[in-house]
Design an enzyme around this catalytic site. Sequence first.
Site, PDB file in Angstrom:
ATOM      1  N   LYS A 189     -25.737 -41.423  42.866  1.00 51.83           N
ATOM      2  CA  LYS A 189     -26.795 -40.624  42.233  1.00 51.83           C
ATOM      3  C   LYS A 189     -28.016 -41.495  42.001  1.00 51.83           C
ATOM      4  CE  LYS A 189     -27.655 -37.123  38.737  1.00 51.83           C
ATOM      5  NZ  LYS A 189     -27.005 -36.215  37.767  1.00 51.83           N
ATOM      6  N   ASN A 240     -33.932 -35.555  27.328  1.00 54.70           N
ATOM      7  CA  ASN A 240     -32.665 -35.799  26.651  1.00 54.70           C
ATOM      8  C   ASN A 240     -32.368 -37.285  26.670  1.00 54.70           C
ATOM      9  OD1 ASN A 240     -30.035 -36.664  28.195  1.00 54.70           O
ATOM     10  ND2 ASN A 240     -31.279 -35.491  29.655  1.00 54.70           N
ATOM     11  N   ALA A 241     -31.672 -37.700  25.626  1.00 53.05           N
ATOM     12  CA  ALA A 241     -31.158 -39.067  25.572  1.00 53.05           C
ATOM     13  C   ALA A 241     -29.801 -39.003  24.875  1.00 53.05           C
ATOM     14  CB  ALA A 241     -32.110 -39.987  24.821  1.00 53.05           C
ATOM     15  N   ILE A 242     -28.841 -38.433  25.587  1.00 55.15           N
ATOM     16  CA  ILE A 242     -27.503 -38.276  25.018  1.00 55.15           C
ATOM     17  C   ILE A 242     -26.837 -39.648  24.930  1.00 55.15           C
ATOM     18  CG2 ILE A 242     -25.262 -37.096  25.272  1.00 55.15           C
ATOM     19  CD1 ILE A 242     -27.678 -35.159  24.960  1.00 55.15           C
ATOM     20  N   CYS A 260     -28.732 -43.451  34.969  1.00 55.12           N
ATOM     21  CA  CYS A 260     -28.921 -42.926  33.612  1.00 55.12           C
ATOM     22  C   CYS A 260     -30.024 -43.731  32.927  1.00 55.12           C
ATOM     23  CB  CYS A 260     -27.649 -43.006  32.789  1.00 55.12           C
ATOM     24  SG  CYS A 260     -27.932 -42.419  31.099  1.00 55.12           S
ATOM     25  N   THR A 316     -30.248 -28.240  33.790  1.00 58.34           N
ATOM     26  CA  THR A 316     -30.844 -27.646  32.591  1.00 58.34           C
ATOM     27  C   THR A 316     -30.755 -26.117  32.556  1.00 58.34           C
ATOM     28  OG1 THR A 316     -32.330 -29.537  32.548  1.00 58.34           O
ATOM     29  CG2 THR A 316     -32.967 -27.659  31.208  1.00 58.34           C
ATOM     30  N   ASN A 361     -23.012 -43.108  38.917  1.00 57.68           N
ATOM     31  CA  ASN A 361     -24.188 -42.915  38.082  1.00 57.68           C
ATOM     32  C   ASN A 361     -24.901 -44.250  37.900  1.00 57.68           C
ATOM     33  OD1 ASN A 361     -26.081 -42.297  36.170  1.00 57.68           O
ATOM     34  ND2 ASN A 361     -24.668 -41.265  34.783  1.00 57.68           N
ATOM     35  N   ALA A 408     -20.383 -37.822  32.866  1.00 58.08           N
ATOM     36  CA  ALA A 408     -20.136 -39.235  33.157  1.00 58.08           C
ATOM     37  C   ALA A 408     -18.941 -39.765  32.374  1.00 58.08           C
ATOM     38  CB  ALA A 408     -21.372 -40.056  32.823  1.00 58.08           C
ATOM     39  N   SER A 465     -23.859 -33.060  36.733  1.00 55.62           N
ATOM     40  CA  SER A 465     -23.168 -33.868  35.735  1.00 55.62           C
ATOM     41  C   SER A 465     -23.966 -33.949  34.440  1.00 55.62           C
ATOM     42  CB  SER A 465     -22.966 -35.279  36.277  1.00 55.62           C
ATOM     43  OG  SER A 465     -22.358 -36.081  35.290  1.00 55.62           O
TER      44      SER A 465
END
Lengths: 259, 313
Positions: free
Chosen positions: B165, B69-71, B130, B266, B127, B46, B21
């Site tokens: 998760k 990453n910090a989307i 995160c 990744t 999730n 998500a 995901s």
Amino acid sequence: MIVEQLRITGQEEIAPRIYRMTLKGDSVQTMTEPGQFVHVKVSDGIDPLLRRPISICDVSQDKQELTIIYRAEGRGTRLLAAKKTDDTLDVLGPLGQGFPLDSLQKGSTALLVGGGVGIPPLYYLAKKLVKRGVNVRTILGFRQSEDIFLEKEFRELGDIVVTTEDGSKGVHGFVTDAMNQADKSYDSFFTCGPVPMLRAVKAAAASDGFISLEERMGCGVGACLACVCEASDASSQEGKKYRKICSDGPVFRAGEVVI
Amino acid sequence: MINMNRELPGLSMKNPVMPASGCFGFGQEYARFYDLNKLGAITVKAVTAEERAGNPVPRVAETESGMLNAIGLQNPGLEHVLQHELPWLEQYDIPVIVNVAGNTMEDYIYVSETVSRVKNVSALELNISCPNVKVGGIQFGSDPAIAAELTKKVKAVSQVPVYVKLSPNVTDIVEMAKAVEEAGADGLSMINTLLGMKIDINTGKPVIANRTGGLSGPAIKPVAVRMIYQVSQAVDIPIIGMGGIHTADDILEFLMAGASAVAIGTANFVNPFACPELISSLETRMAELGIDDVESIVGRSWKTCSSVSLSSR
């Protein structure tokens, strides 16, 4: 859109830390749109891990050859600079949406404004525009005279003004100083460079135009959402509030995105 | 003939490989590269009740053999996903797992119930791990009692199996796993990213606008393997293993650690063909090693010899 091992046919340092590399392979024939980029794997292994987005500077379909120009700045691009002729390079692309050409008719005039390593994609654009019968005027900005590259190549395609921040060559100052001094009768502008420059160029421009953005990227194909930018209120793409620089861009209509 | 099939709750898979995901959008970008039917399953990005704009850029930074990453859970929101993304996936004959996130328990329950009623959704992935959002996410994934409560509530409304998760950013991941198993989780997926930071020494500031980000890629693989090894011995529900898988041998390592299937994250960014290439190289490697059934090596690292079906060449 494919991944291919392209063969390096040449590499030279054309200005301090600025390298021009030529590459050959089948995927070059799909690289027809100026402003697109390739996503390059600089190592065979897992370190450095990610690809590097590098804009397409020129394409020769006769020779099946792609030209990229980049600055050896970080670890990845320094590894790229160490590559030799006949080495291969893992290249994904072409990617992204380039500069639209059809907005300009034969006999119209385009102003191209580039700064530093934002200049290379404008070269392929200039060639395509000239082929269409569009008059091309170019303003290229550098820090100092020794940093200048591609001046001769652009001069062959139309009028050109070079600016240097220290005044060591051409107009003393920024590209916008040259824009303000020059003829404002152009039909569209195209610009690529650092974001503060893009902002200033958009503000100084006497017409509509297009900007090309850069950002740290993950996948390069629109899946990971690493390289987004905010869409301006006036623009609509199914009402989306953001644009992906890698796949909706890197070229945007000036005003489509907040810079 | 090598048996790559996997049967997990809600997931009938022709091979053990699925994209993770957040690393695969809703599939459309990678469908331009290959037929998604090659995948064992697909886990989509998500989904939250409302559209999320995510964090400011820069959102990614490369690190040694990995990336941060910090989307920030950017996604078009539940309605859009129901109307556009999930219907688009109907053309594929693979199980679809929807990753669900939210700010509050009510958000999770609402999204989970709604999504679980969509006909091509095979399972949910909760999730609760995160690391890049201020509320929700990890909040629910760091306290076993809260994670269990959420799992129980979602299980009560979901029409499909629920995978939870897990975050590696906890003191005792085994305790978390046991808590959600007891609350009714059908499976686990692990691990989410490890919280990390990179500082630009020229500016003296963190590279990522959110300051911290989640570390992924080969750098975190040993942590994932260790955690799967520990958790798989403590629970009876299957684990979808993830965390830096880059090669077929990595997949074998995860299976031997105790994962029943694996997810690729990744690696998709490095090579858009990562999933199909891993599926085919996994089959090749299994043939070379004389492994004729994926199931036979799940948990081999800790199972006693008598309980492992060792095949001879």
